[in-house]
Motif scaffolding. Structure first.
Motif, mmCIF file in Angstrom:
data_model
loop_
_atom_site.group_PDB
_atom_site.id
_atom_site.type_symbol
_atom_site.label_atom_id
_atom_site.label_comp_id
_atom_site.label_asym_id
_atom_site.label_seq_id
_atom_site.Cartn_x
_atom_site.Cartn_y
_atom_site.Cartn_z
ATOM 1 N N PRO A 138 -3.931 -1.871 -6.421
ATOM 2 C CA PRO A 138 -3.142 -2.041 -5.186
ATOM 3 C C PRO A 138 -3.485 -3.369 -4.515
ATOM 4 O O PRO A 138 -4.632 -3.814 -4.504
ATOM 5 C CB PRO A 138 -3.584 -0.854 -4.323
ATOM 6 N N GLN A 194 3.829 -5.276 2.695
ATOM 7 C CA GLN A 194 3.712 -3.969 2.060
ATOM 8 C C GLN A 194 2.656 -4.003 0.960
ATOM 9 O O GLN A 194 2.293 -5.059 0.449
ATOM 10 C CB GLN A 194 5.060 -3.561 1.451
ATOM 11 N N LEU A 195 2.193 -2.804 0.612
ATOM 12 C CA LEU A 195 1.287 -2.671 -0.519
ATOM 13 C C LEU A 195 2.098 -2.671 -1.803
ATOM 14 O O LEU A 195 3.198 -2.136 -1.879
ATOM 15 C CB LEU A 195 0.484 -1.375 -0.420
ATOM 16 N N SER A 196 1.549 -3.279 -2.829
ATOM 17 C CA SER A 196 2.208 -3.301 -4.131
ATOM 18 C C SER A 196 1.126 -3.248 -5.201
ATOM 19 O O SER A 196 -0.066 -3.246 -4.903
ATOM 20 C CB SER A 196 3.050 -4.570 -4.291
ATOM 21 N N PHE A 216 -2.138 -6.075 -1.079
ATOM 22 C CA PHE A 216 -1.274 -6.296 0.076
ATOM 23 C C PHE A 216 -0.491 -7.575 -0.132
ATOM 24 O O PHE A 216 -1.062 -8.628 -0.428
ATOM 25 C CB PHE A 216 -2.113 -6.395 1.351
#
Length: 491
Positions: free
Chosen positions: A17, A25-27, A19
């Motif tokens: 994960p 958003q988290l990706s 940012f």
């Protein structure tokens, strides 16, 4: 002949994960373990074994050799202490040295430290994720299985043979005209050429087999008579030339790219000034501001191109590229990736990530060259992508085309690759697809690879015998390798 399929150099991919400040958003960020030896061996004809300098088996400073065992432990501790901030056990002299060192540090040194502090945690997370996913594959697994495609050079060979002085020859055969001579198109499987005929012009092999060039150098006081054999792989070319002459050659480079459908990838590995290069004398460095003379728009022509610039960890060079040169060259969407150098037996970084005196990584600054007036949808380049591999020699980089493939603009052909400040001419690349893994890839003709630099064929020279006059090289034919192995087994 062209192989039906070619394996990739990516050994493992881990997703963690992350940012994304652009979207808030988290990706998922992908980080990779690659085989540096295979990244080059896989794009060179299989009848040759590539020779590399041995990688460190364990992180530096953790060797258990007899030489290290003989060193007093206190002496080792004192050396490390002077390289970092003194602790509570330090002597007053250590603190004085530390304050003097801090006082002489420049603002760019401090900015480099700030940049490192900003990315250290993210790099550490990526390293842990990749290593955790690959752990237990075996000690040799960190490099990838050799299959006879590469081996490590014996250091004692260095005292027997010298390398061909391509830099000196280039200065000796300085171009007499403002315009470079016509390209030299080779077709015979083997030929003998004078060194003077190879410099400052594009030399090409458009065929599907290797071409052997026996280079003859006439005797002079500066350069003794010698002969070296260079292997020019299929669908490749080189331009033995220094930076000052590249503006005159830029139209010829663009013409070759246009003939093949346009340049898809530009890789640049400048010989940035650094203390390590000065100490080892392994290559000549340059004035980074000479990059202003580099006319990339003329070289790349009308084709949008993914550009990858190798960096050192000096922040002023990053600023020069990102803030000045990239905008001047019309390069958009810059992103920085990081190559972590790891030990071959343990997969650990060769220096700790928090080491103050040495960094275990180098950066790659990427972006897209977009010709003036061109509108194109560009893939999104991920920020702070990390890839791990063992080092394979001083200043010798892995070939990262496999990492770049997902971010190339879509084309109906394999990619054409241009490399500047190159020191090895590689075979033209095939288009990878899912079917390639099953050995059923298409038989499409590969793209072209063009190496430009004053040592563009340094690692294409065949390693000579121990006889007088032979040169040190970095290739060996497979049958020669088999004879060497058989002799060693007999002993």
């Amino acid at each position: 002949m062209w192989p039906a399929s070619m394996p990739g150099s990516i050994l493992h991919t881990a997703e963690v994960p992350a940012f994304d400040p652009r979207t808030g958003q988290l990706s998922l960020a992908s980080h990779d373990l690659i085989s540096a030896p295979l990244s080059l061996a896989d794009v060179f004809p299989p009848e040759y074994t590539l020779l590399f300098d041995p990688s460190p088996s364990r992180p530096y400073g953790t060797s258990t050799s007899a030489a290290d065992a003989d060193q007093p432990a206190g002496q080792s501790r004192r050396k490390r202490r002077r390289l970092a901030r003194p602790d509570e056990t330090a002597s007053p002299l250590d603190w004085i040295r530390h304050r003097e060192k801090e006082a002489t540090r420049s603002s760019t040194d401090k900015e480099s430290d700030e940049h490192h502090a900003a990315i250290e945690a993210e790099l550490g997370t990526a390293v842990e994720a990749v290593r955790a996913g690959w752990m237990g594959k075996g000690e040799d697994a960190w490099m990838g299985e050799s299959k006879g495609r590469y081996e490590w050079r014996e250091k004692e060979d260095e005292d027997v043979k010298e390398e061909l002085d391509l830099v000196g020859l280039g200065e000796r055969f300085a171009p007499a005209l403002d315009e470079p001579p016509e390209p030299l198109l080779l077709s015979e499987s083997r030929s003998t050429v004078s060194a003077a005929a190879l410099f400052h012009r594009i030399v090409r092999n458009d065929g599907s087999s290797c071409i052997s060039l026996d280079i003859e150098v006439d005797a002079s006081e500066a350069t003794p008579t010698s002969k070296a054999t260079v292997i020019l792989p299929p669908s490749s070319g080189f331009l033995l030339s220094q930076l000052a002459t590249w503006p005159a050659s830029a139209p010829s480079i663009a013409s070759l790219g246009g003939e093949k459908g346009g340049w898809d990838v530009l890789i640049v590995d400048p010989p940035w000034p650094n203390a390590s290069a000065t100490r080892s004398s392994s290559y000549d460095t340059f004035d980074p501001y000479d990059l202003w003379k580099l006319d990339l728009p003329t070289m790349l022509g009308d084709s949008p191109t993914l550009v990858a610039f190798w960096l050192t960890n000096r922040v002023k060079f990053r600023r020069l590229l990102k803030d000045k040169l990239f905008p001047a060259w019309r390069i958009q969407q810059s992103a920085e990736w990081y190559w972590i150098k790891i030990a071959s037996e343990t997969g650990e970084p060769v220096w700790p990530l928090d080491a103050k005196h040495r960094r275990c990584y180098e950066g790659v600054l990427l972006g897209y060259y977009v010709p003036l007036g061109t509108k194109v949808d560009l893939p999104t380049l991920p920020q702070n992508k990390v890839f791990l591999s063992t080092p394979i020699g001083h200043s010798r980089k892995p070939f990262i085309l496999d990492l770049l493939r997902p971010y190339l603009l879509p084309r109906d052909r394999p990619p054409n690759v241009l490399e500047l400040f190159a020191r090895m001419t590689l075979q033209g690349s095939f288009r990878r697809s899912a079917t390639d893994e099953d050995g059923e890839g298409d038989q499409q003709k590969p793209g072209i690879f063009l190496a430009v630099g004053n040592e563009a064929i340094k690692f294409n020279i065949v390693d000579g015998s121990a006889a007088a006059g032979s040169v040190r090289g970095w290739l060996r034919r497979q049958e020669d390798t088999e004879r060497v192995c058989a002799a060693e087994e007999a002993v």
